[in-house]
Scaffold this motif. Structure first.
Motif, mmCIF file in Angstrom:
data_model
loop_
_atom_site.group_PDB
_atom_site.id
_atom_site.type_symbol
_atom_site.label_atom_id
_atom_site.label_comp_id
_atom_site.label_asym_id
_atom_site.label_seq_id
_atom_site.Cartn_x
_atom_site.Cartn_y
_atom_site.Cartn_z
ATOM 1 N N ARG A 72 0.826 -1.210 0.000
ATOM 2 C CA ARG A 72 0.000 0.000 0.000
ATOM 3 C C ARG A 72 0.862 1.262 0.000
ATOM 4 O O ARG A 72 0.435 2.307 -0.501
ATOM 5 C CB ARG A 72 -0.938 0.003 1.209
ATOM 6 N N SER A 73 2.063 1.199 0.538
ATOM 7 C CA SER A 73 2.951 2.361 0.509
ATOM 8 C C SER A 73 3.343 2.747 -0.912
ATOM 9 O O SER A 73 3.676 3.901 -1.175
ATOM 10 C CB SER A 73 4.221 2.096 1.329
ATOM 11 N N ILE A 74 3.302 1.803 -1.819
ATOM 12 C CA ILE A 74 3.643 2.067 -3.221
ATOM 13 C C ILE A 74 2.396 2.430 -4.021
ATOM 14 O O ILE A 74 2.421 3.327 -4.851
ATOM 15 C CB ILE A 74 4.344 0.842 -3.865
ATOM 16 N N CYS A 75 1.298 1.733 -3.780
ATOM 17 C CA CYS A 75 0.041 1.991 -4.488
ATOM 18 C C CYS A 75 -1.085 2.030 -3.452
ATOM 19 O O CYS A 75 -1.458 1.004 -2.884
ATOM 20 C CB CYS A 75 -0.218 0.898 -5.531
ATOM 21 N N ARG A 76 -1.619 3.217 -3.211
ATOM 22 C CA ARG A 76 -2.623 3.426 -2.166
ATOM 23 C C ARG A 76 -3.977 2.862 -2.578
ATOM 24 O O ARG A 76 -4.861 3.589 -3.008
ATOM 25 C CB ARG A 76 -2.768 4.915 -1.844
ATOM 26 N N HIS A 77 -4.107 1.552 -2.445
ATOM 27 C CA HIS A 77 -5.381 0.891 -2.711
ATOM 28 C C HIS A 77 -5.708 0.053 -1.474
ATOM 29 O O HIS A 77 -4.817 -0.601 -0.926
ATOM 30 C CB HIS A 77 -5.277 0.004 -3.952
ATOM 31 N N PRO A 78 -6.957 0.052 -1.019
ATOM 32 C CA PRO A 78 -7.281 -0.696 0.207
ATOM 33 C C PRO A 78 -7.073 -2.203 0.098
ATOM 34 O O PRO A 78 -7.013 -2.889 1.115
ATOM 35 C CB PRO A 78 -8.758 -0.362 0.465
ATOM 36 N N ARG A 79 -6.914 -2.729 -1.106
ATOM 37 C CA ARG A 79 -6.629 -4.158 -1.267
ATOM 38 C C ARG A 79 -5.167 -4.473 -0.991
ATOM 39 O O ARG A 79 -4.793 -5.606 -0.753
ATOM 40 C CB ARG A 79 -6.988 -4.605 -2.695
ATOM 41 N N ASN A 80 -4.319 -3.457 -1.076
ATOM 42 C CA ASN A 80 -2.909 -3.661 -0.798
ATOM 43 C C ASN A 80 -2.650 -3.609 0.700
ATOM 44 O O ASN A 80 -3.473 -3.134 1.472
ATOM 45 C CB ASN A 80 -2.069 -2.612 -1.546
ATOM 46 N N LEU A 81 -1.496 -4.104 1.107
ATOM 47 C CA LEU A 81 -1.175 -4.263 2.516
ATOM 48 C C LEU A 81 -0.276 -3.144 3.034
ATOM 49 O O LEU A 81 0.614 -2.672 2.324
ATOM 50 C CB LEU A 81 -0.473 -5.612 2.731
ATOM 51 N N THR A 82 -0.505 -2.750 4.279
ATOM 52 C CA THR A 82 0.338 -1.743 4.924
ATOM 53 C C THR A 82 1.684 -2.374 5.295
ATOM 54 O O THR A 82 1.834 -3.604 5.306
ATOM 55 C CB THR A 82 -0.316 -1.205 6.206
ATOM 56 N N ASP A 83 2.636 -1.527 5.625
ATOM 57 C CA ASP A 83 3.945 -2.026 6.053
ATOM 58 C C ASP A 83 3.807 -2.949 7.260
ATOM 59 O O ASP A 83 4.437 -4.005 7.319
ATOM 60 C CB ASP A 83 4.871 -0.867 6.412
ATOM 61 N N ALA A 84 2.992 -2.543 8.227
ATOM 62 C CA ALA A 84 2.807 -3.365 9.436
ATOM 63 C C ALA A 84 2.206 -4.723 9.075
ATOM 64 O O ALA A 84 2.604 -5.751 9.644
ATOM 65 C CB ALA A 84 1.923 -2.633 10.436
ATOM 66 N N GLN A 85 1.258 -4.755 8.155
ATOM 67 C CA GLN A 85 0.657 -6.017 7.746
ATOM 68 C C GLN A 85 1.668 -6.902 7.029
ATOM 69 O O GLN A 85 1.734 -8.110 7.277
ATOM 70 C CB GLN A 85 -0.554 -5.753 6.840
ATOM 71 N N LEU A 86 2.467 -6.318 6.148
ATOM 72 C CA LEU A 86 3.497 -7.091 5.443
ATOM 73 C C LEU A 86 4.480 -7.702 6.436
ATOM 74 O O LEU A 86 4.825 -8.881 6.338
ATOM 75 C CB LEU A 86 4.226 -6.202 4.435
ATOM 76 N N ARG A 87 4.924 -6.915 7.401
ATOM 77 C CA ARG A 87 5.864 -7.434 8.404
ATOM 78 C C ARG A 87 5.219 -8.538 9.247
ATOM 79 O O ARG A 87 5.874 -9.530 9.574
ATOM 80 C CB ARG A 87 6.341 -6.302 9.307
ATOM 81 N N LEU A 88 3.962 -8.369 9.591
ATOM 82 C CA LEU A 88 3.264 -9.373 10.396
ATOM 83 C C LEU A 88 3.157 -10.705 9.651
ATOM 84 O O LEU A 88 3.344 -11.773 10.239
ATOM 85 C CB LEU A 88 1.884 -8.862 10.791
ATOM 86 N N ILE A 89 2.885 -10.640 8.365
ATOM 87 C CA ILE A 89 2.832 -11.866 7.558
ATOM 88 C C ILE A 89 4.194 -12.550 7.582
ATOM 89 O O ILE A 89 4.298 -13.761 7.785
ATOM 90 C CB ILE A 89 2.358 -11.568 6.120
ATOM 91 N N ALA A 90 5.255 -11.783 7.370
ATOM 92 C CA ALA A 90 6.610 -12.358 7.396
ATOM 93 C C ALA A 90 6.924 -12.947 8.766
ATOM 94 O O ALA A 90 7.448 -14.061 8.871
ATOM 95 C CB ALA A 90 7.636 -11.301 7.010
ATOM 96 N N GLU A 91 6.592 -12.233 9.833
ATOM 97 C CA GLU A 91 6.855 -12.721 11.191
ATOM 98 C C GLU A 91 6.089 -14.009 11.493
ATOM 99 O O GLU A 91 6.543 -14.827 12.278
ATOM 100 C CB GLU A 91 6.499 -11.646 12.213
ATOM 101 N N SER A 92 4.940 -14.191 10.851
ATOM 102 C CA SER A 92 4.148 -15.406 11.079
ATOM 103 C C SER A 92 4.723 -16.597 10.311
ATOM 104 O O SER A 92 4.242 -17.711 10.450
ATOM 105 C CB SER A 92 2.686 -15.178 10.661
ATOM 106 N N GLY A 93 5.731 -16.321 9.469
ATOM 107 C CA GLY A 93 6.268 -17.376 8.617
ATOM 108 C C GLY A 93 5.478 -17.549 7.339
ATOM 109 O O GLY A 93 5.653 -18.519 6.615
ATOM 110 N N GLY A 94 4.617 -16.581 7.041
ATOM 111 C CA GLY A 94 3.738 -16.663 5.884
ATOM 112 C C GLY A 94 4.353 -16.126 4.617
ATOM 113 O O GLY A 94 5.570 -15.916 4.521
ATOM 114 N N VAL A 95 3.485 -15.859 3.645
ATOM 115 C CA VAL A 95 3.939 -15.437 2.325
ATOM 116 C C VAL A 95 2.967 -14.423 1.725
ATOM 117 O O VAL A 95 1.767 -14.467 1.992
ATOM 118 C CB VAL A 95 4.099 -16.668 1.394
ATOM 119 N N VAL A 96 3.534 -13.505 0.924
ATOM 120 C CA VAL A 96 2.754 -12.531 0.174
ATOM 121 C C VAL A 96 2.955 -12.830 -1.303
ATOM 122 O O VAL A 96 4.083 -12.818 -1.797
ATOM 123 C CB VAL A 96 3.206 -11.081 0.469
#
Length: 181
Positions: A72-96
């Motif tokens: 979302r920091s690159i393209c402000r669309h509500p379907r995109n993810l915030t920095d905090a959300q991206l980091r949380l996915i990575a911390e969970s061991g997940g994938v984007v």
């Protein structure tokens, strides 16, 4: 059987609120997540609004997956993810899974390889080097003119390597075969 499920599309349903709604994860949604995890399914957080995303993150025990979302920091669309959300996915061991849906890559559409590279580069600066995948969304709507279908994915990889993005170091399917997801 199914290994992953999205809880909603863009609107609100009996499970959660989508990016175009103000809904929240419901008690039924929590029950569905618990059952998904019981049978070994992952929760796909793409399409959720911010409130539902964080409510899912708080109750889900498995890695979070955003099957087709961008920064979302690159393209402000509500379907995109915030920095905090991206980091949380990575911390969970997940994938984007990076989506090639034109309007999620560049505001107003008309996205290019350069625009897509900005998402990749940005997510790498956030520490997602082990948490990025391809989530095309080829069946969802207007894709990038430079990558209209699967046949152009090798061109994208070549472009990324030419820009200095390290090659993944494994062939297609290695992560799945290794049992990571």
């Amino acid at each position: 059987g199914a290994v992953m499920m999205t809880l909603c599309w863009n609107g609100e349903n009996r499970l959660a609120g989508g990016c175009e709604s103000r809904g929240h994860l419901t008690s039924f949604g929590r029950t569905v997540i618990a059952e998904m995890e019981r049978v070994g399914m992952l929760v796909d957080v793409s399409h959720l609004n911010d409130a539902s995303f964080y409510e899912v993150a708080a109750c889900a025990g498995e890695p979070l997956v955003a099957s087709h979302s961008n920064a979302r920091s690159i393209c402000r669309h509500p379907r995109n993810l915030t920095d905090a959300q991206l980091r949380l996915i990575a911390e969970s061991g997940g994938v984007v899974g990076l989506t090639l849906y034109d309007e999620f890559v560049r505001t107003g559409g008309g996205a290019t390889m350069e625009d897509l590279y900005r998402h990749v580069d940005y997510m790498l600066t956030l520490g997602l080097e082990d948490h990025l995948a391809i989530g095309t969304d080829f069946d969802g709507g207007p894709t990038l003119g430079c990558i209209p279908d699967i046949s152009r994915i090798p061109d994208w990889f070549d472009d990324l390597v030419a820009r200095g993005v390290p090659a993944a170091g494994y062939e297609w399917g290695d992560a799945a075969e290794a049992g990571r997801f």
